[in-house]
Design a protein around this motif. Structure first.
Motif, PDB file in Angstrom:
ATOM      1  N   UNK A  36       0.855  -1.182   0.000  1.00 40.62           N
ATOM      2  CA  UNK A  36       0.000   0.000   0.000  1.00 40.62           C
ATOM      3  C   UNK A  36       0.894   1.236   0.000  1.00 40.62           C
ATOM      4  N   UNK A  37       0.366   2.333  -0.497  1.00 46.60           N
ATOM      5  CA  UNK A  37       1.103   3.590  -0.457  1.00 46.60           C
ATOM      6  C   UNK A  37       0.232   4.653   0.199  1.00 46.60           C
ATOM      7  N   UNK A  38       0.875   5.552   0.899  1.00 47.89           N
ATOM      8  CA  UNK A  38       0.182   6.655   1.562  1.00 47.89           C
ATOM      9  C   UNK A  38       0.903   7.947   1.227  1.00 47.89           C
ATOM     10  N   UNK A  39       0.169   8.899   0.703  1.00 46.84           N
ATOM     11  CA  UNK A  39       0.694  10.246   0.486  1.00 46.84           C
ATOM     12  C   UNK A  39       0.117  11.146   1.574  1.00 46.84           C
ATOM     13  N   UNK A  40       0.997  11.723   2.361  1.00 44.50           N
ATOM     14  CA  UNK A  40       0.606  12.602   3.472  1.00 44.50           C
ATOM     15  C   UNK A  40       0.934  14.036   3.089  1.00 44.50           C
ATOM     16  N   UNK A  41       0.005  14.943   3.290  1.00 47.29           N
ATOM     17  CA  UNK A  41       0.230  16.334   2.926  1.00 47.29           C
ATOM     18  C   UNK A  41      -0.256  17.260   4.024  1.00 47.29           C
ATOM     19  N   UNK A  42       0.529  18.297   4.292  1.00 48.41           N
ATOM     20  CA  UNK A  42       0.082  19.415   5.119  1.00 48.41           C
ATOM     21  C   UNK A  42      -0.446  20.467   4.151  1.00 48.41           C
ATOM     22  N   UNK A  43      -1.756  20.612   4.096  1.00 49.10           N
ATOM     23  CA  UNK A  43      -2.381  21.502   3.109  1.00 49.10           C
ATOM     24  C   UNK A  43      -2.620  22.902   3.638  1.00 49.10           C
ATOM     25  N   UNK A  47      -0.652  29.445  13.267  1.00 49.52           N
ATOM     26  CA  UNK A  47       0.081  29.533  14.531  1.00 49.52           C
ATOM     27  C   UNK A  47      -0.143  28.329  15.440  1.00 49.52           C
ATOM     28  N   UNK A  48      -1.381  27.902  15.603  1.00 46.88           N
ATOM     29  CA  UNK A  48      -1.664  26.846  16.575  1.00 46.88           C
ATOM     30  C   UNK A  48      -2.311  25.609  15.959  1.00 46.88           C
ATOM     31  N   UNK A  49      -2.299  25.518  14.649  1.00 51.47           N
ATOM     32  CA  UNK A  49      -2.949  24.375  14.042  1.00 51.47           C
ATOM     33  C   UNK A  49      -2.557  24.176  12.595  1.00 51.47           C
ATOM     34  N   UNK A  50      -3.066  23.095  12.033  1.00 51.06           N
ATOM     35  CA  UNK A  50      -2.811  22.820  10.623  1.00 51.06           C
ATOM     36  C   UNK A  50      -3.882  21.899  10.074  1.00 51.06           C
ATOM     37  N   UNK A  51      -3.939  21.829   8.733  1.00 51.97           N
ATOM     38  CA  UNK A  51      -4.821  20.899   8.059  1.00 51.97           C
ATOM     39  C   UNK A  51      -3.966  19.880   7.322  1.00 51.97           C
ATOM     40  N   UNK A  52      -4.316  18.609   7.477  1.00 50.99           N
ATOM     41  CA  UNK A  52      -3.568  17.549   6.825  1.00 50.99           C
ATOM     42  C   UNK A  52      -4.472  16.665   5.995  1.00 50.99           C
ATOM     43  N   UNK A  53      -3.876  15.914   5.100  1.00 52.93           N
ATOM     44  CA  UNK A  53      -4.628  14.970   4.287  1.00 52.93           C
ATOM     45  C   UNK A  53      -3.792  13.719   4.045  1.00 52.93           C
ATOM     46  N   UNK A  54      -4.479  12.618   3.775  1.00 51.92           N
ATOM     47  CA  UNK A  54      -3.823  11.372   3.397  1.00 51.92           C
ATOM     48  C   UNK A  54      -4.521  10.812   2.165  1.00 51.92           C
ATOM     49  N   UNK A  55      -3.730  10.289   1.253  1.00 56.46           N
ATOM     50  CA  UNK A  55      -4.257   9.552   0.108  1.00 56.46           C
ATOM     51  C   UNK A  55      -3.728   8.129   0.225  1.00 56.46           C
ATOM     52  N   UNK A  56      -4.637   7.174   0.357  1.00 59.44           N
ATOM     53  CA  UNK A  56      -4.285   5.770   0.571  1.00 59.44           C
ATOM     54  C   UNK A  56      -4.544   4.999  -0.711  1.00 59.44           C
ATOM     55  N   UNK A  57      -3.556   4.238  -1.164  1.00 67.88           N
ATOM     56  CA  UNK A  57      -3.712   3.380  -2.340  1.00 67.88           C
ATOM     57  C   UNK A  57      -3.424   1.942  -1.954  1.00 67.88           C
ATOM     58  N   UNK A  58      -4.364   1.069  -2.260  1.00 71.52           N
ATOM     59  CA  UNK A  58      -4.222  -0.356  -1.962  1.00 71.52           C
ATOM     60  C   UNK A  58      -3.665  -1.085  -3.182  1.00 71.52           C
ATOM     61  N   UNK A  59      -2.516  -1.714  -3.050  1.00 73.27           N
ATOM     62  CA  UNK A  59      -1.888  -2.416  -4.166  1.00 73.27           C
ATOM     63  C   UNK A  59      -2.007  -3.931  -4.067  1.00 73.27           C
TER      64      UNK A  59
END
Length: 490
Positions: A36-43, A47-59
């Protein structure tokens, strides 16, 4: 313990503004494609927070449900998410599928996002696991190793000498450490193999407590790959995951103890944990249908690794099924058709025979009655071990019947005079460590072994849990054992 709880804490809700995006690329070595592959991004970050995302691919083979795990350290806390059921326990973040996006075919991808608070640093997670399988690295789960990875020499090969455990040089060894629950229940529930991380950093955190042993509860249906268990958590995949954890534990100089925790067989009598015939709770005794096969397979897998110890069955309680103590002890040793237990029982002798029939000479532990809290007739009914490597296992919590020095002196001391005595589980449900302090003192005074329950981020009163995060941060209860182990081995 009979019923390990699920360590899932729901994230609190929240929202915030977004800024620039940072994408973390997938890194894969040459060779077989990652499972499997995972792409992690800070979008976005502020100052006190962030938004993140993950894209999961099942191989690999199609999934009917998915569960992604990774670590967010440095004070980061998930507060809201979408396209997945997000939760966080300590530093461990879990994203599980929603009802409408659980199917993930071969080559298919799914994306999910979250908002989180942070302080200090916002480093990129370095490891991701999809349904217990490590992503972004070469792997071929269809061909797991046929033999366990060899010990690098830091975990000693063990055998019994009189009433002591000794290494190949004849030096006395005590098994002092922790339990690492998860392998007994998560697979049969369909969520994965381990509850929380078991990578090198997670095992190093255990070693940092100066632990010398890790007890690893297992599930026989998952190991044997019986029908009804999701294939990605069963059979060859499950065995390979156990082999990997054993190798990591040994590489950090600690003794792995493999233990049959949950087994097959319907039991609805006194103190029944469930009415399910499958291995979904603690049964009064192991079953003849599958337990000997389980131990023959485990022993064949690890017989060339004498650093690994086998604990035959977590907490027998045939005494709850019959009012006759003699019948209960006979059932414990000999199995068969036991009073009050409707399935055919595998006795301790059956399991010893299954192990030794493979040629394995590993140290074997056998717990007594009353959830391994009663060793009153253990020496009278102990099974025969042709290898002479049998130890007595004992469990004690503050709420047990035999939980004071008077009982220990009268029932444990005579056993410890004949064979090695190992308290495979010690603990208390007070979120403190006053009782376990008494236990370890009694065992220390007699040079005996003990392991705390449990290295999982659960509620210390219901688990009880030694840690609040997998970096080794202790609960108030766990702090007592951590400080004691470090004092013994500064």
């Amino acid at each position: 313990m009979r019923h390990p709880p699920r360590s899932v804490l729901l994230a609190a809700a929240g929202a915030a503004a977004l800024v620039a995006s940072v994408l973390v690329p997938v890194v894969s070595a040459q060779g077989a494609a990652p499972a499997c592959t995972v792409e992690y991004a800070v979008t976005g970050q502020w100052a006190n927070g962030f938004q993140g995302s993950v894209k999961i691919t099942n191989n690999r083979a199609p999934l009917s449900g998915w569960r992604l795990g990774f670590e967010l350290a440095g004070g980061r806390q998930v507060i809201q998410g979408w396209n997945a059921k997000w939760s966080q326990s300590g530093t461990t973040v879990t994203a599980a599928n929603e009802s409408w996006n659980g199917t993930l075919g071969t080559g298919a991808s799914v994306s999910a996002g979250f908002l989180a608070s942070w302080s200090g640093s916002n480093a990129v997670p370095t490891a991701f696991k999809l349904n217990g399988t490590t992503c972004n690295v070469d792997s071929d789960p269809t061909t797991p190793p046929t033999t366990p990875p060899p010990s690098d020499g830091t975990a000693p090969a063990l055998h019994v000498s009189g009433n002591e455990l000794v290494d190949s040089a004849g030096e006395t060894r005590r098994l002092l450490g922790v339990n690492r629950s998860g392998g007994e229940f998560l697979c049969v529930q369909g969520y994965g193999i381990w509850d929380g991380p078991v990578d090198d950093a997670a095992v190093q955190a255990i070693a940092d407590w100066k632990a010398g042993a890790v007890r690893i509860p297992l599930n026989e249906e998952c190991w044997l790959g019986l029908s009804g268990i999701k294939p990605e958590y069963a059979g060859a995949h499950y065995i390979a995951a156990v082999q990997d954890l054993v190798a990591r534990v040994e590489a950090h100089g600690m003794t792995p103890i493999l233990e049959l925790h949950w087994s097959y067989g319907r039991y609805t009598g006194n103190s029944a944990g469930c009415s399910d015939v499958h291995a979904t709770c603690q049964k009064p005794m192991p079953d003849m249908q599958y337990s000997p096969s389980f131990w023959a397979s485990v022993a064949s897998t690890f017989k060339d690794d004498r650093a690994t110890v086998f604990d035959l069955f977590n907490e027998p309680y045939p005494d709850r099924a019959t009012s006759s103590a003699t019948d209960a002890w006979k059932c414990w040793r000999d199995g068969g058709n036991c009073p009050g237990i409707p399935y055919e029982v595998a006795g301790m002798q059956d399991l010893v025979d299954a192990v030794r029939g493979t040629g394995a000479e590993n140290v074997i532990m056998a717990g007594g009655l009353a959830y391994s809290n009663d060793l009153g007739r253990w020496t009278a009914y102990k099974p025969d071990d042709p290898a002479g490597n049998l130890a007595a296992a004992y469990h004690v919590y503050n709420f047990n019947a035999c939980a004071n020095e008077s009982c220990w002196n009268s029932t444990l001391a005579p056993v410890a005079a004949q064979v090695p005595l190992i308290a495979g589980e010690i603990g208390e449900n007070t979120c403190s460590h006053g009782f376990t302090d008494q236990v370890v003192k009694w065992f220390d005074d007699r040079n005996l072994s003990y392991l705390g329950w449990t290295w999982n981020t659960w509620d210390c009163s219901s688990g009880p849990s030694l840690i609040s995060a997998y970096d080794g941060t202790p609960t108030a209860y766990g702090a007592g054992l951590r400080d004691h182990l470090r004092a013994l081995n500064p």
